[in-house]
Scaffold this motif. Structure first.
Motif, PDB file in Angstrom:
ATOM      1  N   LYS A  92      96.345 116.172  41.233  1.00 32.93           N
ATOM      2  CA  LYS A  92      96.121 117.191  40.458  1.00 32.93           C
ATOM      3  C   LYS A  92      95.280 117.038  39.091  1.00 32.93           C
ATOM      4  CE  LYS A  92     101.123 118.676  40.770  1.00 32.93           C
ATOM      5  NZ  LYS A  92     100.838 120.188  41.416  1.00 32.93           N
ATOM      6  N   THR A  93      94.526 117.904  38.646  1.00 36.80           N
ATOM      7  CA  THR A  93      93.658 117.696  37.439  1.00 36.80           C
ATOM      8  C   THR A  93      94.425 117.250  36.458  1.00 36.80           C
ATOM      9  OG1 THR A  93      93.693 119.783  36.614  1.00 36.80           O
ATOM     10  CG2 THR A  93      92.215 119.203  38.604  1.00 36.80           C
ATOM     11  N   VAL A  94      93.598 116.766  35.452  1.00 37.39           N
ATOM     12  CA  VAL A  94      94.211 116.546  33.945  1.00 37.39           C
ATOM     13  C   VAL A  94      94.809 117.745  33.425  1.00 37.39           C
ATOM     14  CG1 VAL A  94      93.467 115.833  31.854  1.00 37.39           C
ATOM     15  CG2 VAL A  94      92.677 114.465  33.635  1.00 37.39           C
ATOM     16  N   ALA A  95      94.294 118.799  33.538  1.00 39.91           N
ATOM     17  CA  ALA A  95      94.994 119.968  33.204  1.00 39.91           C
ATOM     18  C   ALA A  95      96.220 120.353  33.962  1.00 39.91           C
ATOM     19  CB  ALA A  95      93.839 121.275  33.215  1.00 39.91           C
ATOM     20  N   GLU A  96      96.346 120.078  34.961  1.00 42.17           N
ATOM     21  CA  GLU A  96      97.440 120.414  35.913  1.00 42.17           C
ATOM     22  C   GLU A  96      98.313 119.318  35.532  1.00 42.17           C
ATOM     23  OE1 GLU A  96      95.159 122.526  39.933  1.00 42.17           O
ATOM     24  OE2 GLU A  96      95.485 120.287  39.685  1.00 42.17           O
ATOM     25  N   ASN A  97      98.124 118.119  35.456  1.00 40.90           N
ATOM     26  CA  ASN A  97      98.907 117.188  35.172  1.00 40.90           C
ATOM     27  C   ASN A  97      99.637 117.299  33.876  1.00 40.90           C
ATOM     28  OD1 ASN A  97      99.552 114.404  36.495  1.00 40.90           O
ATOM     29  ND2 ASN A  97      97.412 114.902  37.166  1.00 40.90           N
ATOM     30  N   ILE A  98      99.037 117.790  32.798  1.00 48.54           N
ATOM     31  CA  ILE A  98      99.412 118.043  31.618  1.00 48.54           C
ATOM     32  C   ILE A  98     100.333 119.149  31.430  1.00 48.54           C
ATOM     33  CG2 ILE A  98      99.083 118.516  29.067  1.00 48.54           C
ATOM     34  CD1 ILE A  98      96.633 116.847  29.525  1.00 48.54           C
ATOM     35  N   GLY A  99      99.793 120.278  32.183  1.00 50.71           N
ATOM     36  CA  GLY A  99     100.496 121.578  32.383  1.00 50.71           C
ATOM     37  C   GLY A  99     101.610 121.865  33.117  1.00 50.71           C
ATOM     38  N   PHE A 100     101.860 120.562  33.882  1.00 47.98           N
ATOM     39  CA  PHE A 100     102.970 120.648  34.906  1.00 47.98           C
ATOM     40  C   PHE A 100     104.299 121.248  34.494  1.00 47.98           C
ATOM     41  CE2 PHE A 100     105.775 118.609  38.316  1.00 47.98           C
ATOM     42  CZ  PHE A 100     105.661 119.595  39.180  1.00 47.98           C
ATOM     43  N   SER A 101     104.892 120.709  33.437  1.00 54.50           N
ATOM     44  CA  SER A 101     106.282 121.055  33.091  1.00 54.50           C
ATOM     45  C   SER A 101     106.089 122.486  32.441  1.00 54.50           C
ATOM     46  CB  SER A 101     106.635 120.044  31.928  1.00 54.50           C
ATOM     47  OG  SER A 101     105.700 120.017  30.932  1.00 54.50           O
ATOM     48  N   LYS A 126      88.432 114.452  25.396  1.00 53.33           N
ATOM     49  CA  LYS A 126      87.332 115.430  25.512  1.00 53.33           C
ATOM     50  C   LYS A 126      88.006 116.539  26.361  1.00 53.33           C
ATOM     51  CE  LYS A 126      83.634 111.891  25.460  1.00 53.33           C
ATOM     52  NZ  LYS A 126      83.604 111.168  26.448  1.00 53.33           N
ATOM     53  N   PRO A 127      87.294 117.790  26.000  1.00 48.56           N
ATOM     54  CA  PRO A 127      87.870 118.804  26.766  1.00 48.56           C
ATOM     55  C   PRO A 127      87.354 118.999  28.344  1.00 48.56           C
ATOM     56  CG  PRO A 127      87.164 119.563  24.631  1.00 48.56           C
ATOM     57  CD  PRO A 127      86.621 118.151  24.781  1.00 48.56           C
ATOM     58  N   ASP A 128      86.300 118.303  28.451  1.00 50.53           N
ATOM     59  CA  ASP A 128      85.519 118.289  29.850  1.00 50.53           C
ATOM     60  C   ASP A 128      86.340 117.547  30.634  1.00 50.53           C
ATOM     61  OD1 ASP A 128      84.724 116.441  28.251  1.00 50.53           O
ATOM     62  OD2 ASP A 128      82.636 116.358  29.481  1.00 50.53           O
ATOM     63  N   TYR A 129      87.491 116.577  30.172  1.00 47.97           N
ATOM     64  CA  TYR A 129      88.237 116.037  30.939  1.00 47.97           C
ATOM     65  C   TYR A 129      89.373 116.833  32.060  1.00 47.97           C
ATOM     66  CZ  TYR A 129      86.805 111.433  29.040  1.00 47.97           C
ATOM     67  OH  TYR A 129      85.837 110.516  28.766  1.00 47.97           O
TER      68      TYR A 129
END
Lengths: 365, 385, 291
Positions: A92-101, A126-129
C-alpha cells in the motif's frame, strides 16, 4: 491518579506451562507517557500486546476508559500500536497506509484527505511521499509514517513497541525529541516499551521497570534514578557500584551501616537515602561512580576510604573511567573522574579512593 | 514442456502396438530392460565382439541374449524401440552406421532395402533356417523381399481382427466390423492408439484396401469410416493392460487395431473365453490383417559373421519358443519345429488351430503408400470430435 | 551496488555470468533455434529433406484442426490453473496458519505424493474413476445409483488427473509466500480496525501474490505440456497439443510438422505468460525495494 485511562490489575499470562506475567498491576493516567522497561523476556511486550488486544490475559482484569476489555478485539479498542518493525503494509502507498483505518471506518474522502494532510504536517513528511511505497522511504521516514498511521484515527492510547530500536543513534535522538514534543502537543496517552532505560528516562512521565514477569518498580524518572527499589533497578540504569554493608535501624528513621572493609566505621544514612522496599537480604550501599575520588592526602570528614590498585582506565573524553580492584570486593570499583590532560594514576598503581557514605543510597538485592 | 517424468511417460505414450506396460508393472519391465542393457554394455571391455541391436521388447530377454553372449564371447547392447516408424526414422537419420541388427515390424525391415542400408540375406546361407519354417514363410518370402533379395527373416507373427469376449458377444456377431458402428455399441468400442493399426481394419470395412495407392475418393471413404467409428468410441488406449482390463470387464466390447497380440497373453492366463478372430471377406476384400515382426541385418560397413550367427540363433526353435511366450504378450513364430516345443495350453492360448484360417482371410500388413494422409485424417477427425 | 552500473567491460561480471549464459545458450537457445530451422524443411520417405520452404507453415495455418487442439490445450491449461489455485490456496493457508502442530507431517505427505512418479499416480486414478472403480463403488454403498459417475475417458477425467498431478506446485509456492508475511502486518490490520475477513483481503491475499503468480505460471506451463493425463485418463479422445506433437514426430515421422506445432505451442505459452507478467508487474513493481 483521579481517573486512569488504563487500569490493569493482577494480569497473569501463561504460554502453556510457562508464565510470562505473574499478576501485574499498573495504572496509566489520561495523557500520561509511561514507559515499560526491562531486559528481554521480562514480559513488557506481552503486557503491551494484552493492552492492544492481541493477547488475552489468562487471569486478571483490564479496564480501558473504565470498560472491561475481556473479549474486546483489538479492532474495537481505543488503542493504536506502532510496531517494533513498523509493520507498514508493503503493498500500500503511504497514503493508503495512513488512511487504512479511516477507510475501514468509511470516513468520507475529503475528511480522509484532510486528516492525512494533518498527519503529514505533524510528522514533517513531504506531500509527494503520499504516492510512494514504504520501501521507497528511509528508516526515519518509515517511522513517521508508522506514527501517522497509528495517530490518524485519534486513539486515546498510543502503544509503542520499541519502535526506535532499529535506528542509528543520531536518528534515534532526533526522533525521541520529536516523540516527546508530539506527546506534549497531542495529549494522548503513550505507552512505550523499551529495553533502553535512558530512552525511558528521557521520554516518560513514569517508568515501570519489569523483571521476569513482575513489576519491580513504578516511578518517575527521578525516583527510578535516585531512589531505585533494589540492586536490579539500580544496575539497569548503568554501571554502578554496590558496597555490601550491614544495616541496623537507627533513630529518626535512618539506618546505621557498617562495612568490614572500612575502618572508619559506622555511619548513619538518612531515611530519604534508604530504599522503601529494603529487605534484610544483601543490603548494600549504592555508590555512584561520579561520587568517588582519589584520596592523595587527608580524608574528608566522614569519608569512607578503600585501598586498592588500578586495574584499567578508559578515556571517554569528558570523563575518564577508572576500575579499581579492592581486596574483599567481587567487582572492580568503577569511578568516573572529570577528564584531564594529566592522568591521576597509572595501571597497577596502588591507590586510595574515598566517597561520602551520607550521599550514597541504601538498598537491597 | 514435458513433466519431469517425461522419460517414462514418453515410453508409455509413444507406445505403438506393443505397449506392454501393464500399468504399474510396466515400470518394473522398463527398469529390467534398462538394467539388462546396462549389464550388457558393461561387458564390452572384456568381450571379444560386440553387437548393437535395435529391437522391440521381448527380444532383449536375458534368457535369450545371455546364452549367445556366453557361447560367442560377445556383448550385445540393446536399444529398445517404442515406435516402429520412429525406430526406422532414427536409422534413416544416420544411426544405421551404429547398429548391426534390427527386430521390428516387417514393413520397416523391408524398407531398409530402398533406404539403402540393408545387408541382404544370402538365402543359400540361411537354407537350413528356411527349411524349418512353415511353407508360408519359406524363401522367396515376398513381404520381406526388395528387388528379389531378402531383407530379413520373419520372427513373430499374429493377426489383427475383432477381439471377442464370448461372455458378452457371440463370435458370429463379430464376423464383420459392423457392430463398431452400431448404436447398441455406443461407448463400448476401444481403438488402440498404435499408429496406423486402428485405421487399417476400419478402411478395409469401408471397402478400401489401405495397402494400395489411394485416390481422393478412397481417402474420403477412410475419413467417413473413421468419423463414424469415433461416434461409438469410448477411448483410444495406448496401454495394453488398460485395454485388456476393459475387454475382460465388458466396458470395451472390442479392441480395434488389436488381435492376437492383445488377447493371447490373456488366454495364456486362463481367460480362454476371449478370442481373436478375423472377419469374413466383404465384397471380395479380405478383412483380416496379418502382422509380422522380422529381424534384419544392417549394412554398416562392419558386416561380420557374428551378426548372421545371431540372426540364425534368434530364429532357431528354442529361441523362437521363448520369443513366442513372454509375460506381457504371446505370439506365433514362423519356425514349424518350434510347434513341438509348445505345451497344449500354449498352443490353445496362441489359437494355433485357427492360424491358417486367419492367414487365408487376411491382408498382409505393409507400409501403406498413403499412410501419412490417413494419419492426418485421423488427427483431423479426432480434433473435430 | 546497482547492477546497471556494471558493464560488459567488467571482467568479474562477465566471468560470473558467462557459465550461466553458456548453459542457457547451449541447452535452451540452440535447441529452440534448431526447432525453428526444422520447420522450414520437409520429409520424404521418413527422411528429412533440406528444402527451406514454407510448406509446413502453410499446412499449419490452413488446417483448422491444429488450432482446435491448441485452443483446447490453452483452455484446459487455464481451467487447470484456476482449479489448482482454488484448491491450493486453502491448503497452503491452513498449513501456514492453522495446522502448525501437524505441519511437518502434512508437508512430508504432500512431498511424497508429489515425488511419486506421475505415471503411477495417473494409472492409479483409473482404478478410482473407472465405471466399476472405487469412486462408483463408494457412491453405490452410500446409496447412490450404481455407476453414477462416468469420469474415466472423459475430459473431466483428464482435468482431475492434471489438477492432482500439479496441485502441489501452487500449494508450495503459496505456502512460501504466506509464511513470509510478517505476522505483525496482520496484527496491524486488526489494530487499524479490520475484521479477519477484511484483513485477509487487504493484507494476506495481496501479499501472497508472488506465490499465487509463480504457482499459476508453473501450472500453466506444465499444463500446456500435459501428456499422460489426456492419454490415460482422457482416453485419447480429446487430444491435447503434446499428443499432437508426439504423433507428428513419432507416428507420422514428420519432424518439420512436429517442430512447427512445438513452436506454435511455445509461442502461445510465452505470449500468454508475457501478457500476464506485464499485468502482474504493473501491480507489484512499485512495492519492490529500489536497488
Amino acid at each position: 491518579m483521579a481517573s486512569p485511562i488504563i487500569d490493569a490489575s493482577g494480569i497473569v499470562k501463561d504460554y502453556g506451562a510457562a508464565r510470562a506475567l505473574h499478576g501485574v498491576s499498573l495504572q496509566i493516567g489520561t495523557g500520561e507517557f509511561v514507559a515499560l522497561v526491562g531486559p528481554s523476556g521480562c514480559g513488557k511486550t506481552t503486557l503491551l500486546k494484552i493492552l492492544a488486544g492481541f493477547e488475552e490475559p489468562t487471569d486478571g482484569r483490564l479496564e480501558i476508559q473504565g470498560k472491561d476489555m475481556r473479549g474486546v478485539p483489538a479492532a474495537s479498542r481505543p488503542t493504536r500500536m506502532v510496531f517494533q518493525k513498523l509493520a507498514l503494509f508493503p503493498h500500500k502507498t503511504v497514503a493508503e497506509n495512513i488512511g487504512f483505518s479511516l477507510k475501514l471506518q468509511k470516513v468520507s474522502k475529503t475528511e480522509t484527505d484532510s486528516r492525512i494532510r494533518t498527519m503529514l504536517d505533524l510528522m514533517h513528511l513531504k506531500p509527494d511521499y503520499l504516492e510512494r511505497y514504504p520501501a521507497q522511504l528511509s528508516g526515519g521516514e518509515q517511522q513517521r509514517v508508522a506514527l501517522a498511521r497509528a495517530l490518524v484515527s485519534q486513539p486515546s492510547v498510543l502503544l509503542l513497541d520499541e519502535p526506535m530500536s532499529a535506528l542509528d543513534a543520531k536518528l534515534k535522538k532526533s526522533l525521541q525529541a520529536e516523540l516527546k514534543k508530539l506527546h506534549r502537543e497531542l495529549g494522548t496517552s503513550f505507552v512505550l516499551v523499551t529495553h533502553d532505560l535512558e530512552e525511558a528516562m528521557m521520554l516518560a512521565d513514569r517508568i515501570c521497570v519489569m523483571r521476569s514477569g513482575h513489576v519491580v518498580q513504578v516511578g518517575t524518572p527521578a525516583d527510578i534514578y535516585y531512589r531505585p527499589a533494589n540492586m536490579f533497578v539500580a544496575g539497569f540504569i548503568g554501571e554502578t557500584n554496590f558496597l555490601p554493608v550491614t544495616a541496623t535501624a537507627a533513630t529518626d528513621g535512618g539506618m546505621a551501616v557498617t562495612s568490614p572493609l572500612v575502618v572508619s566505621g559506622k555511619t548513619t544514612i538518612a531515611s530519604e537515602h534508604v530504599s522503601p522496599s529494603l529487605s534484610a537480604k544483601g543490603t548494600a550501599l549504592l555508590v555512584r561512580p561520579e561520587t568517588i575520588r582519589f584520596v592523595k592526602g587527608d580524608a574528608a570528614p566522614g569519608e569512607w576510604l578503600l585501598d586498592g590498585h588500578v586495574e584499567e582506565y578508559f578515556i571517554k573524553g569528558a570523563s575518564t573511567q577508572y576500575r579499581i580492584r579492592v581486596q574483599g570486593l567481587d567487582a572492580a570499583v568503577i569511578m568516573d573522574l572529570p577528564g584531564s590532560i594529566v592522568l591521576p594514576a597509572a595501571v597497577g598503581e596502588a591507590v586510595r579512593i574515598g566517597f561520602d557514605p551520607v550521599q550514597a543510597f541504601l538498598l537491597s538485592e | 514442456m514435458k513433466k519431469g517424468t517425461a522419460d517414462i511417460s514418453s515410453n508409455i505414450g509413444a507406445v505403438n502396438r506393443r505397449s506392454v506396460l501393464k500399468g504399474m508393472g510396466g515400470l518394473g519391465l522398463g527398469l529390467a530392460a534398462a538394467g539388462s542393457g546396462f549389464l550388457a554394455s558393461r561387458r564390452d571391455a572384456a568381450a571379444a565382439e560386440s553387437l548393437n541391436y535395435m529391437c522391440w521388447e521381448g527380444y532383449n530377454a536375458p534368457s535369450i541374449l545371455e546364452p549367445f553372449q556366453k557361447s560367442k564371447d560377445a556383448s550385445i547392447s540393446i536399444d529398445l524401440i517404442t515406435d516402429s516408424a520412429g525406430g526406422f526414422a532414427k536409422l534413416a537419420a544416420g544411426a544405421s552406421r551404429e547398429f548391426d541388427l534390427v527386430s521390428s515390424d516387417s514393413p520397416w525391415i523391408q524398407r531398409m532395402g530402398p533406404a539403402g542400408f540393408c545387408r541382404y540375406i544370402d538365402e543359400a546361407d540361411f537354407a537350413d533356417q528356411f527349411a524349418e519354417f512353415y511353407p508360408q514363410f519359406r524363401a522367396p518370402f515376398e513381404p520381406l523381399a526388395f528387388e528379389g533379395k531378402a531383407t530379413g527373416l520373419p520372427t513373430r507373427w499374429g493377426w489383427v481382427g475383432p477381439t471377442v469376449n464370448t461372455k458378452f458377444d457371440k463370435l458370429e456377431t463379430w464376423s464383420s466390423y459392423a457392430p463398431v458402428f452400431d448404436s447398441a455399441y455406443k461407448d463400448k468400442i476401444c481403438l488402440l492408439d498404435w499408429g496406423d493399426w486402428p485405421i487399417m481394419p476400419l478402411a478395409l470395412y469401408a471397402g478400401v484396401n489401405p495397402y494400395e495407392e489411394l485416390d481422393a475418393a478412397a481417402l474420403e471413404e477412410v475419413r467417413k469410416v473413421l468419423r463414424a467409428a469415433f461416434k461409438n468410441t469410448r477411448a483410444i488406449v495406448a496401454d495394453l493392460a488398460v485395454a485388456q482390463k476393459g475387454l475382460i470387464d465388458g466396458s470395451f466390447r472390442a479392441l480395434i487395431g488389436g488381435g492376437t497380440y492383445a488377447t493371447s497373453a490373456l488366454r495364456m492366463k486362463g481367460h480362454d473365453y476371449i478370442q481373436s478372430i478375423v472377419p469374413e471377406p466383404k465384397n471380395g476384400l479380405k478383412q483380416g490383417i496379418i502382422w509380422m515382426e522380422a529381424t534384419g541385418l544392417i549394412d554398416n560397413g562392419k558386416n561380420s559373421q557374428i551378426e548372421a550367427d545371431f540372426l540364425k540363433y534368434i530364429v532357431s526353435p528354442e529361441v523362437a519358443k521363448q520369443l513366442a511366450i513372454t509375460e506381457a504378450t504371446c505370439n506365433l513364430v514362423p519356425n514349424s519345429k518350434a510347434e513341438a516345443l509348445f505345451s497344449e495350453e500354449e498352443k490353445k492360448a496362441l489359437q494355433m488351430d485357427y492360424m491358417w484360417t486367419a492367414w487365408d482371410n487376411s491382408q498382409f500388413h505393409t507400409v501403406a503408400p498413403n499412410i501419412d494422409d490417413m494419419l492426418a485424417i485421423w488427427q483431423e477427425e479426432l480434433a473435430a470430435r | 551496488m546497482r547492477i546497471e552500473s556494471k558493464s560488459w567491460n567488467d571482467p568479474v561480471l562477465v566471468a560470473t555470468v558467462a557459465p550461466l549464459a553458456v548453459v542457457m545458450v547451449a541447452f535452451f537457445l540452440v535447441p529452440l533455434l534448431m526447432t525453428a530451422v526444422l520447420t522450414f524443411q520437409t520429409t520424404q520417405y521418413y527422411r528429412l529433406v533440406w528444402t527451406w520452404d514454407l510448406k509446413i507453415w502453410t499446412e499449419v495455418f490452413s488446417k483448422p484442426h491444429y488450432w482446435t487442439i491448441m485452443l483446447r490445450t490453452v483452455t484446459m491449461a487455464l481451467i487447470c490453473v484456476v482449479l489448482t489455485v482454488l484448491i491450493a490456496f486453502p491448503v497452503a493457508y491452513a498449513l501456514a496458519t492453522r495446522l502448525k502442530t501437524f505441519k511437518t507431517q502434512i508437508q512430508i505427505l504432500i512431498i511424497f505424493a508429489f515425488l511419486t512418479d506421475a505415471v503411477l499416480k495417473t494409472f492409479g486414478w483409473i482404478l478410482i474413476l473407472d465405471k466399476n472403480g472405487v469412486a462408483n463403488w463408494l457412491l453405490m454403498h452410500l446409496g447412490f445409483p450404481p455407476e453414477m459417475l462416468n469420469l474415466l475417458f472423459t475430459p473431466t477425467g483428464t482435468m482431475i488427473g492434471m489438477v492432482y498431478n500439479l496441485v502441489a506446485y501452487p500449494i508450495f509456492t503459496i505456502y512460501l509466500s504466506l509464511v513470509r508475511i510478517d505476522r505483525d502486518l496482520v496484527l496491524a490490520a486488526y489494530d487499524a480496525g479490520a475484521s479477519r475477513f477484511r484483513t485477509f483481503f487487504e493484507v494476506t491475499l495481496p501479499l501472497s501474490r508472488p506465490g499465487l503468480y509463480s504457482g499459476a505460471v508453473l501450472v500453466f506451463v506444465l499444463s500446456l505440456g500435459a501428456f499422460l493425463e489426456p492419454k490415460v485418463l482422457g482416453g485419447g479422445t480429446s487430444p491435447l497439443a503434446s499428443e499432437l506433437i508426439r504423433q507428428s514426430f513419432e507416428t507420422r515421422v514428420n519432424w518439420p510438422l512436429g517442430a512447427a506445432l512445438t513452436m506454435v505451442l511455445i509461442t502461445t505459452g510465452a505470449l500468454m505468460l508475457a501478457a500476464c507478467a506485464a499485468f502482474a508487474l504493473r501491480r507489484t513493481a512499485t512495492t519492490r525495494r529500489p536497488a
